[in-house]
Scaffold this active site. Sequence first.
Site, PDB file in Angstrom:
ATOM      1  N   ARG A 129      -9.998 -13.519   6.700  1.00 35.05           N
ATOM      2  CA  ARG A 129      -8.934 -13.858   6.035  1.00 35.05           C
ATOM      3  C   ARG A 129      -9.228 -15.154   5.614  1.00 35.05           C
ATOM      4  NH1 ARG A 129      -4.458 -10.713   8.297  1.00 35.05           N
ATOM      5  NH2 ARG A 129      -4.756 -10.236  10.260  1.00 35.05           N
ATOM      6  N   ASP A 158       0.945  -0.857   0.147  1.00 40.01           N
ATOM      7  CA  ASP A 158      -0.086  -0.015   0.139  1.00 40.01           C
ATOM      8  C   ASP A 158       1.030   1.223   0.035  1.00 40.01           C
ATOM      9  OD1 ASP A 158      -2.163   1.911   0.583  1.00 40.01           O
ATOM     10  OD2 ASP A 158      -3.081   0.377   1.944  1.00 40.01           O
ATOM     11  N   PHE A 186     -10.684  -1.204  -0.632  1.00 37.94           N
ATOM     12  CA  PHE A 186     -10.570  -1.976   0.625  1.00 37.94           C
ATOM     13  C   PHE A 186     -10.823  -3.346   0.321  1.00 37.94           C
ATOM     14  CE2 PHE A 186     -10.686  -3.600   4.812  1.00 37.94           C
ATOM     15  CZ  PHE A 186      -9.563  -2.981   5.304  1.00 37.94           C
ATOM     16  N   ASP A 225      -7.458  -9.312   5.924  1.00 31.62           N
ATOM     17  CA  ASP A 225      -8.357  -8.825   6.899  1.00 31.62           C
ATOM     18  C   ASP A 225      -9.164  -7.474   6.946  1.00 31.62           C
ATOM     19  OD1 ASP A 225      -6.117  -7.448   7.781  1.00 31.62           O
ATOM     20  OD2 ASP A 225      -7.118  -7.546   9.873  1.00 31.62           O
TER      21      ASP A 225
HETATM   22  C1  PRP Z   1      -0.638  -5.092   5.739  1.00 29.98           C
HETATM   23  C2  PRP Z   1       0.328  -5.845   4.573  1.00 29.98           C
HETATM   24  C3  PRP Z   1       1.426  -5.340   4.804  1.00 29.98           C
HETATM   25  C4  PRP Z   1       0.915  -3.859   5.156  1.00 29.98           C
HETATM   26  C5  PRP Z   1       0.997  -3.011   3.807  1.00 29.98           C
HETATM   27  O1  PRP Z   1      -0.443  -5.488   7.155  1.00 29.98           O
HETATM   28  O2  PRP Z   1       0.069  -7.086   5.214  1.00 29.98           O
HETATM   29  O3  PRP Z   1       2.367  -5.872   5.604  1.00 29.98           O
HETATM   30  O4  PRP Z   1      -0.372  -3.803   5.471  1.00 29.98           O
HETATM   31  O5  PRP Z   1       0.724  -1.757   4.129  1.00 29.98           O
HETATM   32  P1  PRP Z   1       1.769  -0.621   3.574  1.00 29.98           P
HETATM   33  O6  PRP Z   1       2.478  -0.796   2.459  1.00 29.98           O
HETATM   34  O7  PRP Z   1       0.896   0.779   3.687  1.00 29.98           O
HETATM   35  O8  PRP Z   1       2.731  -0.580   4.825  1.00 29.98           O
HETATM   36  P2  PRP Z   1      -1.546  -5.287   8.035  1.00 29.98           P
HETATM   37  O9  PRP Z   1      -0.777  -4.160   8.928  1.00 29.98           O
HETATM   38  O10 PRP Z   1      -2.991  -5.293   7.672  1.00 29.98           O
HETATM   39  O11 PRP Z   1      -1.262  -6.566   9.065  1.00 29.98           O
HETATM   40  P3  PRP Z   1      -1.609  -8.347   8.922  1.00 29.98           P
HETATM   41  O12 PRP Z   1      -0.768  -8.636   7.677  1.00 29.98           O
HETATM   42  O13 PRP Z   1      -1.412  -8.868  10.053  1.00 29.98           O
HETATM   43  O14 PRP Z   1      -3.149  -8.064   8.362  1.00 29.98           O
END
Ligand code: PRP
Length: 181
Positions: A166, A104, A153, A160
């Site tokens: 998930r 992201d 989203f 999740d």
């Molecule tokens: C999500 C995904 C990445 C991160 C991407 O993790 O798995 O690690 O967000 O976002 P970014 O590019 O803005 O840093 P999340 O924090 O949702 O945790 P999860 O994997 O445990 O769901």
Amino acid sequence: MDYKKNIDKVLYDRDILAARVVEVGRQIRADYAGKDLVAVTVLKGAFVFAADLIRAIDLPMAVDFAEIISYGEGAEIAEEVVLTKDVAVNVKGRDVLVVEDIIDTGLTTSFLVDHLRIREPRSIHICALLYKPAMQRVEVPLRYVCFEVGDVFAVGYGLDYAGQYRNLPDIVTLKEIPPEE
Ligand code: PRP
């Protein structure tokens, strides 16, 4: 509770996901033949994708996991990124492929890549299931992307909302995103 009532649209169904994952797995196999591959899956979101992806890479490989938690997402203040589980295998001189569910802003993955680079892998690249180019804030060594998405989203297939969804086999959008507690 029928949690599926909140599903809006199916973005990528299980068949499309399976076909694309096999395609990317073949690409990785071709690129990493003869290398010393270590796939590092970022928990939790990437675990479903990684389970399918590694079985589509017909090569000798090691697998390991890291878990990262980000705080302050969407806030004006700088995010805080904390490594809650570190990689245990020795990556020095090896070819690391970080497996992510979504890129992201790129901040989470960039943090992990910097952390792993200190251990001197021979190479480090990223394979992401979803990539949101419009949201990216930092450069990351992204080499494989299954799907580029806009500012949606998405949940399911490991992704999740508030710890739920998930286990859905498809990637979907939700009708309502209830405020997180
Ligand atoms: C999500 C995904 C990445 C991160 C991407 O993790 O798995 O690690 O967000 O976002 P970014 O590019 O803005 O840093 P999340 O924090 O949702 O945790 P999860 O994997 O445990 O769901």
